[in-house]
Design a protein around this motif. Sequence first.
Motif, PDB file in Angstrom:
ATOM      1  N   LEU A   1     -25.115   9.787 -21.590  1.00  0.00           N
ATOM      2  CA  LEU A   1     -26.089  10.019 -20.522  1.00  0.00           C
ATOM      3  C   LEU A   1     -25.644  11.163 -19.628  1.00  0.00           C
ATOM      4  CD1 LEU A   1     -26.847   6.384 -19.322  1.00  0.00           C
ATOM      5  CD2 LEU A   1     -28.240   7.811 -20.801  1.00  0.00           C
ATOM      6  N   SER A   2     -24.346  11.480 -19.690  1.00  0.00           N
ATOM      7  CA  SER A   2     -23.835  12.551 -18.838  1.00  0.00           C
ATOM      8  C   SER A   2     -22.712  13.230 -19.592  1.00  0.00           C
ATOM      9  CB  SER A   2     -23.299  11.978 -17.530  1.00  0.00           C
ATOM     10  OG  SER A   2     -22.157  11.195 -17.834  1.00  0.00           O
ATOM     11  N   ARG A   3     -22.225  14.337 -19.025  1.00  0.00           N
ATOM     12  CA  ARG A   3     -21.183  15.102 -19.684  1.00  0.00           C
ATOM     13  C   ARG A   3     -19.970  14.197 -19.993  1.00  0.00           C
ATOM     14  NH1 ARG A   3     -20.234  20.491 -20.099  1.00  0.00           N
ATOM     15  NH2 ARG A   3     -21.967  20.964 -18.739  1.00  0.00           N
ATOM     16  N   SER A   4     -19.599  13.341 -19.003  1.00  0.00           N
ATOM     17  CA  SER A   4     -18.387  12.537 -19.209  1.00  0.00           C
ATOM     18  C   SER A   4     -18.582  11.561 -20.371  1.00  0.00           C
ATOM     19  CB  SER A   4     -18.018  11.803 -17.932  1.00  0.00           C
ATOM     20  OG  SER A   4     -19.097  10.968 -17.582  1.00  0.00           O
ATOM     21  N   LEU A   5     -19.792  10.991 -20.472  1.00  0.00           N
ATOM     22  CA  LEU A   5     -20.009  10.065 -21.575  1.00  0.00           C
ATOM     23  C   LEU A   5     -20.061  10.796 -22.917  1.00  0.00           C
ATOM     24  CD1 LEU A   5     -22.648   7.492 -20.353  1.00  0.00           C
ATOM     25  CD2 LEU A   5     -20.535   6.982 -21.564  1.00  0.00           C
ATOM     26  N   ALA A   6     -20.574  12.037 -22.885  1.00  0.00           N
ATOM     27  CA  ALA A   6     -20.722  12.794 -24.122  1.00  0.00           C
ATOM     28  C   ALA A   6     -19.361  13.145 -24.700  1.00  0.00           C
ATOM     29  CB  ALA A   6     -21.523  14.056 -23.868  1.00  0.00           C
ATOM     30  N   ASN A   7     -18.342  13.288 -23.806  1.00  0.00           N
ATOM     31  CA  ASN A   7     -17.042  13.759 -24.296  1.00  0.00           C
ATOM     32  C   ASN A   7     -16.165  12.678 -24.894  1.00  0.00           C
ATOM     33  OD1 ASN A   7     -17.640  16.320 -23.706  1.00  0.00           O
ATOM     34  ND2 ASN A   7     -16.769  16.281 -21.643  1.00  0.00           N
TER      35      ASN A   7
ATOM     36  N   GLN B   1     -23.193   3.710 -27.507  1.00  0.00           N
ATOM     37  CA  GLN B   1     -22.511   5.006 -27.584  1.00  0.00           C
ATOM     38  C   GLN B   1     -23.498   6.176 -27.508  1.00  0.00           C
ATOM     39  OE1 GLN B   1     -20.350   4.079 -31.193  1.00  0.00           O
ATOM     40  NE2 GLN B   1     -18.467   4.084 -30.020  1.00  0.00           N
ATOM     41  N   ARG B   2     -24.411   6.062 -26.548  1.00  0.00           N
ATOM     42  CA  ARG B   2     -25.392   7.131 -26.324  1.00  0.00           C
ATOM     43  C   ARG B   2     -25.018   7.853 -25.041  1.00  0.00           C
ATOM     44  NH1 ARG B   2     -27.708   8.258 -30.841  1.00  0.00           N
ATOM     45  NH2 ARG B   2     -28.361   6.420 -31.956  1.00  0.00           N
TER      46      ARG B   2
ATOM     47  N   ARG C   1     -26.727   2.221 -17.800  1.00  0.00           N
ATOM     48  CA  ARG C   1     -25.325   2.556 -18.087  1.00  0.00           C
ATOM     49  C   ARG C   1     -24.768   1.620 -19.170  1.00  0.00           C
ATOM     50  NH1 ARG C   1     -24.774   3.751 -12.521  1.00  0.00           N
ATOM     51  NH2 ARG C   1     -24.607   5.998 -12.289  1.00  0.00           N
ATOM     52  N   GLU C   2     -25.077   0.351 -19.024  1.00  0.00           N
ATOM     53  CA  GLU C   2     -24.584  -0.635 -20.015  1.00  0.00           C
ATOM     54  C   GLU C   2     -25.129  -0.325 -21.406  1.00  0.00           C
ATOM     55  OE1 GLU C   2     -24.247  -4.375 -16.917  1.00  0.00           O
ATOM     56  OE2 GLU C   2     -25.707  -4.495 -18.570  1.00  0.00           O
ATOM     57  N   TYR C   3     -26.422   0.010 -21.439  1.00  0.00           N
ATOM     58  CA  TYR C   3     -27.065   0.335 -22.719  1.00  0.00           C
ATOM     59  C   TYR C   3     -26.351   1.515 -23.389  1.00  0.00           C
ATOM     60  CZ  TYR C   3     -30.481   2.508 -25.843  1.00  0.00           C
ATOM     61  OH  TYR C   3     -31.085   3.081 -26.924  1.00  0.00           O
ATOM     62  N   ALA C   4     -26.070   2.538 -22.566  1.00  0.00           N
ATOM     63  CA  ALA C   4     -25.446   3.745 -23.105  1.00  0.00           C
ATOM     64  C   ALA C   4     -24.055   3.455 -23.636  1.00  0.00           C
ATOM     65  CB  ALA C   4     -25.388   4.813 -22.014  1.00  0.00           C
ATOM     66  N   THR C   5     -23.306   2.651 -22.922  1.00  0.00           N
ATOM     67  CA  THR C   5     -21.949   2.340 -23.351  1.00  0.00           C
ATOM     68  C   THR C   5     -21.992   1.527 -24.650  1.00  0.00           C
ATOM     69  OG1 THR C   5     -21.422   2.195 -21.022  1.00  0.00           O
ATOM     70  CG2 THR C   5     -19.727   1.407 -22.535  1.00  0.00           C
TER      71      THR C   5
ATOM     72  N   GLU D   1     -30.851  -1.261 -30.336  1.00  0.00           N
ATOM     73  CA  GLU D   1     -31.262  -0.012 -29.693  1.00  0.00           C
ATOM     74  C   GLU D   1     -32.695  -0.077 -29.181  1.00  0.00           C
ATOM     75  OE1 GLU D   1     -29.809   4.064 -31.110  1.00  0.00           O
ATOM     76  OE2 GLU D   1     -29.613   2.797 -32.872  1.00  0.00           O
ATOM     77  N   CYS D   2     -33.504  -0.975 -29.774  1.00  0.00           N
ATOM     78  CA  CYS D   2     -34.926  -1.048 -29.384  1.00  0.00           C
ATOM     79  C   CYS D   2     -35.207  -2.195 -28.417  1.00  0.00           C
ATOM     80  CB  CYS D   2     -35.790  -1.251 -30.614  1.00  0.00           C
ATOM     81  SG  CYS D   2     -35.747   0.137 -31.677  1.00  0.00           S
TER      82      CYS D   2
END
Length: 373
Positions: free
Chosen positions: A367-373, A364-365, A357-361, A345-346
Amino acid sequence: MRQSRDPSIWRWFDFFPLTDRSSIVTLGEGSTPLLHAARLGEKLGMANLYLKNDTVLPTGSLKDRSNSVGISVAKELGFKIAAVMSTGNAAASVAAYAAAAGMKSVVMVPKGTAPSKIIQARAYGATVVVIDGSFDYEVAKLYKAAIQEFGWYDCLSSNPYRDEGKKSYAYEMADQLDGRMPDWVIHPTAGGTGIFAMWKGYRELLSLGWIERAPKLVAAQSEAAAPIVAAFEKGLADVAPVVARATVAESIQVGNPASLGWRALAAIRESNGTAAAVNDEEILEAQSLTGRLAGIFAEPAAAASVAVAKKLRVAGILGPDDLVVCNLTGHGLKQPEAIQFSERECTPIAPTLKALREYATKNQRPLSRSLAN
Ligand SMILES: Cc1ncc(COP(=O)(O)O)c(C=O)c1O
């Protein structure tokens, strides 16, 4: 309650054992927020869960309530050096108030004390002595001998002036709830000063006729150091010391609440309260929930109050509509190493949207509504 413009605990000067206002040593302690934690309460099945946020006190812990009064008395009596042995928070607090009073300070902590707490005491100019031994035995023995040898002003919880400062919890909460009284106040407990002092404060308000009833007081301890819980459950009048085991709640890792244990027990019983212990997993879960659902970063020892609230709610001891206050007694930055996160994460990422985007996937962080759901 009488109102005054002073937001510090000193607006109750008449309730404290000081003769001269010019002796007051204050860093603005008191008037900490008492917040309705609606989202956290919803998660735990409590409609009226409140958090008393003492993480915002001047040195980040509840100890400032007691040391403001304790060091003011030391100043009035003409002491030049204040001392304390501590699991960390009292060390920083005594050091800060001594500095404000123009006194020197010496603090003793057991080995293994979080570096951030040692650094904080040093920053206020204290002589910090780290002792190779446990808080309850080796540190206690050396501290006692040193106090006698050098004649320092003793800021340990057995100092009765320190109890006086923590009475301010009772006065403040009576002011902050618009005339309502908590049904329960849950307090992370080590030596037992907080529980005993709060009860003293409530008794004073009752005897003045300023309140009609007092809350039930609950001592929250870590299972690794729970002598007050054990004595309460066995119906004992005094506390038998235990050997404290390691716990993430290091600020309340006290196995021998020598001078105050019995008074805390009496306060719990007189208030019709209770005592409960929680394990490290429950404490860390409570710390995380308090951060994510209430926006308060409390140290693990402080989050023990929330963990105990959850436990007592599940057991049906706390009702769904009871007005429950959890005291959050120390800031999370006191012990930042309690928060787990992966090295991944660091690791720095390339400054591109693709990498983001890759980092978020990966982590599991959202970044947008779709990722949050
Ligand atoms: C963060 C924190 N919470 C609670 C306590 C409770 O102490 P006591 O039982 O003496 O009021 C302490 C004291 O060491 C502490 O540092």
